[in-house]
Design an enzyme around this catalytic site. Structure first.
Site, PDB file in Angstrom:
ATOM      1  N   ASP A   1       0.821  -1.208   0.000  1.00 39.96           N
ATOM      2  CA  ASP A   1       0.000   0.000   0.000  1.00 39.96           C
ATOM      3  C   ASP A   1       0.857   1.263   0.000  1.00 39.96           C
ATOM      4  O   ASP A   1       0.305   2.364  -0.010  1.00 39.96           O
ATOM      5  CB  ASP A   1      -0.932   0.006   1.221  1.00 39.96           C
ATOM      6  CG  ASP A   1      -2.384  -0.257   0.825  1.00 39.96           C
ATOM      7  OD1 ASP A   1      -2.632  -0.532  -0.364  1.00 39.96           O
ATOM      8  OD2 ASP A   1      -3.262  -0.189   1.708  1.00 39.96           O
TER       9      ASP A   1
ATOM     10  N   ASP B   1      -9.253  -8.405  11.758  1.00 42.12           N
ATOM     11  CA  ASP B   1      -8.985  -9.820  11.989  1.00 42.12           C
ATOM     12  C   ASP B   1     -10.020 -10.446  12.921  1.00 42.12           C
ATOM     13  O   ASP B   1     -10.600 -11.489  12.619  1.00 42.12           O
ATOM     14  CB  ASP B   1      -7.574 -10.002  12.558  1.00 42.12           C
ATOM     15  CG  ASP B   1      -7.208  -8.924  13.582  1.00 42.12           C
ATOM     16  OD1 ASP B   1      -8.129  -8.242  14.082  1.00 42.12           O
ATOM     17  OD2 ASP B   1      -6.015  -8.755  13.878  1.00 42.12           O
TER      18      ASP B   1
END
Length: 702
Positions: A158, A302
């Site tokens: 990114d 997560d």
């Protein structure tokens, strides 16, 4: 009918404490891994806490006090009950701790019976944003060295860095980027999922290096179609701030061992383990069942992923084996970036449909995924520091009707039972003093974050934990330091004022000794928390590993090598026992099985040689990284008896260096010649062992 404790014999007053201590000491004789023993421990703790609560409700609430006194007492009681609620959840988790290693053995055996070419394909995605090369190279090379034939390694960048693209292409990893950073890490991984196709997806943070058998030990679990994710613990090859700043590197395990080696195996027993963002593998069909990617409603994507999969019938399985090693926060600021993100993200899930209050969850999943522990711990610890001060300076007690005898009969056994029960059920991973110090230290910063998130759950930016040279090391938490110091001074001043009848503020003088004990415990915790604020930079830029192999040193123009015995080694240099070289001269070091690495003699005296490697990219350097970081050389977990760790922590009070640190100048760069500009001009060599059809195909595709 309870006896009159004020007139009861001392042995009778101490009987509950003696009985509690005896039971805790005898419990290991019955086998702590036996379900009946663990159930008996939890039942015993519940009984002691129940007796305490009966006393607490019937005796210690000042119902006839003015509204200020009653309000303060009820507030303290509410916070205490909140903490006991979360303690009950913890005990429930520890009750059913699992060990899945035998299942991993069976899965590995089933794989061995199949042709390796028929093993399922795995896409391994390394998510990165701004991590430096000294962090990323270990993870990328470690992933490429995994013992799995059908593996595609992808770096999802990114940060859109040209030098990283070139590095991936040279080493044989695929490189993926996207035009924006929408949804941060979750968005980055979701984009990578769209351009990859393997039926299983492993995700690693940029600093976690998988060990070679990682996939062989975990993939067998997926023979059970109900398993959506397999997670292994986060283990570390460096020291966390508590170990570093209090000089406890060899006296105390890192603060996450209790969570990963006791709590997570316990949650697994209830099918309530969760993905921890790295070191996990996910079934792609499970991801497709929830829309094809990670949910992006929380900055802890997560945990939210595991919750979303639970709603679709997929379980997260936990294997408690150290199969990947990464970097613990390397500075205090990095520590708070990480913990604030965890606390914010866990709080956010309360407000989501897939969260524990959403539809489709079993009761145990709702209970175990409640993020209340973050808030209850902060409130409990802050209350324990403030309540004695309110009493000492304003004569407003947090509870009434307390005598020394009643405290010994009711309160002390309750504390002893809870702490002792967690120590026993935690399998030696819980250290009460260390937990109290770290919890107090982080509560000053985390409590405002949690409260803010409760009122404004969304709109918080995802902050990447700084790693490597970006973490800067050291640091100084000025605000927390002065808060701890101020509370220590106030506590000692309050005790001094109430020590003499002429200056005493507290009307019940008999309570002063008990409050004095409480206050002195707080002073010890605050002192250690203040020491923790004085960040000490890491002494070494790279982690060292023992290396006892013979080493050949080739000097310039020399026809024969100088032999030396290895002592320890890192990516940036080696220490040897030997002589025959001079400081400053260039040398070539030959390591058995790895090849030759260029370097320069940094020191040579008293039979010891230190050689700094020059950091140039080479196949030998890559092989060294793989050898050090993927073959279990850092897999030894620190096991320290509770008494020794406690003694060492308390001894730090006598050896404390409370000098304020100077402004941090940054951690010494592991490879100072490898800045971004330099990287764009380098040529990378793919080591022969990585030149497989799969990696070369990936290199061409990227």
């Amino acid at each position: 009918m309870l006896p009159d404790l004020d007139t009861a014999p001392a042995l009778l007053v101490a009987a509950p404490l003696l009985l509690t201590a005896s039971c805790l000491l005898l419990a290991p004789l019955f086998g702590l891994n036996r379900p009946t023993t663990r159930t008996a421990i939890v039942a015993g703790v519940a009984l002691v806490v129940g007796v305490y609560l009966h006393w607490r409700f019937t005796t210690t609430i000042p119902w006839d006090a003015p509204w200020v006194g009653l309000g303060f007492a009820l507030t303290c009681l509410a916070i205490e009950l909140f903490g006991l609620f979360d303690a009950a959840i913890l005990f429930a988790a520890l009750l059913k701790r699992t060990n899945r290693s035998a299942e991993a053995d069976a899965g590995e055996a089933r794989l061995a019976q199949r042709d390796p070419e028929d093993w399922p394909a795995v896409d391994l995605i390394i998510a990165t944003y701004n991590e430096p090369i000294e962090v990323l190279e270990k993870t990328i090379l470690g992933a490429l060295a995994l013992d799995w034939p059908n593996l595609n390694v992808w770096v999802a960048d990114d940060g859109r860095r040209a030098w990283l693209r070139d590095f991936c292409q040279a080493k044989g990893a695929g490189y993926i980027t996207r035009p924006d950073n929408l949804h941060a890490k979750a968005g980055n991984i979701n984009h990578a999922l769209k351009v990859t196709h393997a039926p299983f997806v492993a995700v690693f943070d940029a600093d976690f290096v998988p060990q070679r058998p990682f996939l062989r030990r975990t993939m067998g679990f997926f023979d059970d179609t109900a398993i959506g994710i397999v997670q292994v613990p986060h283990s570390f090859y460096n020291h966390d701030p508590l170990q570093q700043n209090l000089a406890l590197r060899e006296a105390l395990p890192d603060d996450q061992r209790f969570f990963f080696e006791a709590i997570m195996p316990g949650r697994d027993g209830w099918d309530a383990a969760f993905c921890c963002g790295s070191n996990s593998i996910t079934r792609r069909t499970a991801l497709e069942a929830i829309g094809g990617g990670l949910p992006a409603g929380s900055i802890t994507e997560d945990m939210l992923l595991s919750l979303a999969l639970l709603q679709k019938g997929y379980v997260t399985r936990y294997l408690n084996e150290p199969l990947a090693f990464g970097l613990a926060p390397e500075s205090l600021e990095a520590f708070f970036v990480q913990r604030a993100r965890w606390a914010q993200g866990a709080t956010q899930i309360l407000f989501l449909d897939t969260g524990p209050l959403g539809r489709g969850h079993a009761w145990q999943h709702r209970l175990f995924f409640l993020p209340t522990a973050w808030l209850s711990q902060c409130l409990m610890l802050m209350t324990s520091l403030i309540a004695p001060l309110v009493f000492l300076f304003f004569d407003v007690p947090p509870l009434v009707g307390v005598t020394a005898q009643s405290a010994i009969f009711f309160l002390v056994p309750m504390v002893f039972a809870q702490v002792g029960g967690i120590v026993l059920l935690g399998g030696g991973r819980y250290f009460p003093i260390a937990a109290q110090v770290l919890g107090t230290f982080q509560s000053f910063r985390l409590l405002p974050v949690i409260i803010k998130t409760l009122f404004k759950p969304h709109g918080h930016a995802f902050k990447v934990t700084p790693k490597g040279s970006d973490a800067a090391g050291g640091g100084y938490q000025r605000g927390i330091f002065f808060a701890c110091t101020g509370l220590m001074i106030a506590t000692l001043a309050g005790l001094a004022i109430n020590a003499f009848p002429d200056t005493r503020i507290v009307m019940q003088g008999a309570l002063v000794p008990m409050v004095a004990f409480w206050g002195l415990v707080n002073v010890v915790v605050l002192f250690l928390a203040a020491m923790l604020c004085l960040g000490r930079p890491a002494l070494r830029a790279e982690e060292r590993f023992p290396w006892h192999e013979p080493v050949a040193i080739w000097r310039r123009d020399a026809r024969n090598a100088t032999l030396a015995r290895g002592i320890d080694i890192s990516v940036s240099g080696i220490a040897l026992a030997g002589d025959g070289v001079e400081v400053g001269e260039p040398v070539r070091v030959r390591l058995r099985g790895l090849g030759s690495i260029e370097g320069r003699v940094a020191r040579a005296r008293n039979g010891r040689i230190g050689i700094a490697f020059d950091g140039a990219d080479s196949p030998a350097r890559d092989r060294l990284i793989v050898q050090l970081f993927t073959r279990g050389m850092n897999a030894t977990q620190l096991q320290v008896p509770l008494w020794r760790a406690t003694r060492t922590m308390l001894a730090r009070i006598l050896t404390a260096d409370m000098r304020l640190p100077t402004a941090p100048t940054g951690q010494a760069a592991a490879r100072p010649d490898m800045g971004d500009d330099r990287l764009e001009k380098r040529t990378y060599v793919l080591p022969p062992e990585h030149r497989t059809p799969a990696t070369m195909r990936l290199a061409r595709a990227s």
